[in-house]
Design an enzyme around this catalytic site. Structure first.
Site, PDB file in Angstrom:
ATOM      1  N   LYS A 127      52.039  49.330  33.934  1.00  0.00           N
ATOM      2  CA  LYS A 127      50.857  49.585  33.096  1.00  0.00           C
ATOM      3  C   LYS A 127      49.935  50.620  33.737  1.00  0.00           C
ATOM      4  O   LYS A 127      49.460  51.543  33.079  1.00  0.00           O
ATOM      5  CB  LYS A 127      50.105  48.277  32.856  1.00  0.00           C
ATOM      6  CG  LYS A 127      50.842  47.319  31.953  1.00  0.00           C
ATOM      7  CD  LYS A 127      50.100  46.001  31.826  1.00  0.00           C
ATOM      8  CE  LYS A 127      50.818  45.043  30.893  1.00  0.00           C
ATOM      9  NZ  LYS A 127      50.084  43.770  30.726  1.00  0.00           N
TER      10      LYS A 127
ATOM     11  N   ALA B  35      47.058  45.397  35.372  1.00  0.00           N
ATOM     12  CA  ALA B  35      47.206  43.974  35.679  1.00  0.00           C
ATOM     13  C   ALA B  35      48.166  43.313  34.704  1.00  0.00           C
ATOM     14  O   ALA B  35      48.319  43.760  33.571  1.00  0.00           O
ATOM     15  CB  ALA B  35      45.849  43.272  35.626  1.00  0.00           C
ATOM     16  N   ASP B  36      48.797  42.262  35.159  1.00  0.00           N
ATOM     17  CA  ASP B  36      49.619  41.444  34.277  1.00  0.00           C
ATOM     18  C   ASP B  36      49.613  40.013  34.806  1.00  0.00           C
ATOM     19  O   ASP B  36      49.344  39.781  35.993  1.00  0.00           O
ATOM     20  CB  ASP B  36      51.051  41.969  34.190  1.00  0.00           C
ATOM     21  CG  ASP B  36      51.775  41.385  32.987  1.00  0.00           C
ATOM     22  OD1 ASP B  36      51.501  41.847  31.867  1.00  0.00           O
ATOM     23  OD2 ASP B  36      52.570  40.448  33.168  1.00  0.00           O
ATOM     24  N   GLN B  37      49.923  39.087  33.909  1.00  0.00           N
ATOM     25  CA  GLN B  37      49.791  37.675  34.254  1.00  0.00           C
ATOM     26  C   GLN B  37      50.902  36.864  33.595  1.00  0.00           C
ATOM     27  O   GLN B  37      51.271  37.116  32.442  1.00  0.00           O
ATOM     28  CB  GLN B  37      48.430  37.202  33.752  1.00  0.00           C
ATOM     29  CG  GLN B  37      48.014  35.827  34.187  1.00  0.00           C
ATOM     30  CD  GLN B  37      46.576  35.568  33.747  1.00  0.00           C
ATOM     31  OE1 GLN B  37      46.300  35.520  32.565  1.00  0.00           O
ATOM     32  NE2 GLN B  37      45.680  35.415  34.692  1.00  0.00           N
TER      33      GLN B  37
END
Length: 195
Positions: free
Chosen positions: A52, A68-70
Site C-alpha cells: 500500500k 498499514a494493514d490489519q
C-alpha cells in the site's frame, strides 16, 4: 519537511493520525489485497502495508507515505473483512468467549524510496454474549469494512473482557510505533501552526 501521506482512507486511522497534529493527507492505495496462502498473518500484514505504501509513493515520489494493514488471528485462522452480515456473525462467534490476536503492519516509505516497517500485535479476550446481544451488535453495522467484524473505538468495546497491547493498534494504527518511525524520518511535533 516533505509532505506526509497516509495510504488509507479508514476513518479510524485518520482519527488516530489527526490526534498527532501533523499535517497529512489520506489517499486510497487501491491495491490488490490478495496474499499468498502460506504467509502467516504477521507476514501478510507486513507485505500488505509495504504494498500500500509503495503504491501511493509511486504516485507521490516526493512525499513520505505511511501504509498499514490489519488482520485478526484466532486459533490459527486468519480473519479478514467480512463480506456481509452472515460472515460477520460467523467471525464474531469464533471470537466471543475466546482470545485472539490482532496484527497491524505499518510501512513508511521516504522520498528516496527508503523503507522502514514494523508489525505490532495486540491480544484481546472477548466476553461471551447471548445470541440476542450478538444480533443487536450486528444491527449497529460496525462490522462493515472491519477485519474481525468489530470496532473497539465504538460500541464493540463492550465486547472486550481483556486487552493486552496498544489499544490504538487495535483501532488500526500502532501509534507508538508510528511516532517512532516518523521521528526517525525527521518529523518533529508540536510545531507552531500545526493543527
Amino acid at each position: 519537511m516533505r509532505p506526509l501521506i497516509l495510504a488509507s482512507t479508514s476513518s479510524a486511522r485518520r482519527a488516530l493520525m489527526d490526534g498527532l497534529g501533523l499535517p497529512y493527507r489520506a489517499v486510497s492505495p487501491g491495491v490488490d489485497e490478495t496474499v499468498a496462502a502460506h504467509l502467516s498473518a504477521r507476514d501478510a500484514v507486513r507485505e500488505l502495508a509495504v504494498r500500500k505504501a509503495r503504491a501511493v509513493h509511486a504516485l507521490h515520489p516526493d512525499a513520505w507515505v505511511l501504509g498499514a494493514d490489519q488482520l485478526v488471528e484466532v486459533a490459527g485462522q486468519t480473519l479478514t473483512k467480512p463480506v456481509d452480515r452472515d460472515a460477520a456473525r460467523g467471525q464474531l462467534q469464533k471470537l466471543l468467549g475466546h482470545t485472539h490476536d490482532i496484527h497491524t503492519g505499518v510501512c513508511l516509505v521516504g522520498p528516496g524510496g527508503s523503507i522502514d516497517e514494523a508489525v505490532e500485535t495486540a491480544r484481546l479476550t472477548f466476553h461471551d454474549v447471548t445470541p440476542d446481544e450478538l444480533e443487536r451488535y450486528l444491527d449497529l453495522n460496525e462490522w462493515e469494512g472491519c477485519c474481525g467484524s468489530y470496532r473497539v473505538e465504538g460500541a464493540g468495546q463492550a465486547l472486550l473482557a481483556r486487552l493486552d497491547g496498544d489499544r490504538a493498534n487495535v483501532q488500526g494504527l500502532p501509534m507508538v510505533t508510528v511516532v517512532r518511525l516518523l521521528r526517525q524520518a525527521g518529523f518533529t511535533f508540536f510545531e507552531p501552526g500545526q493543527p
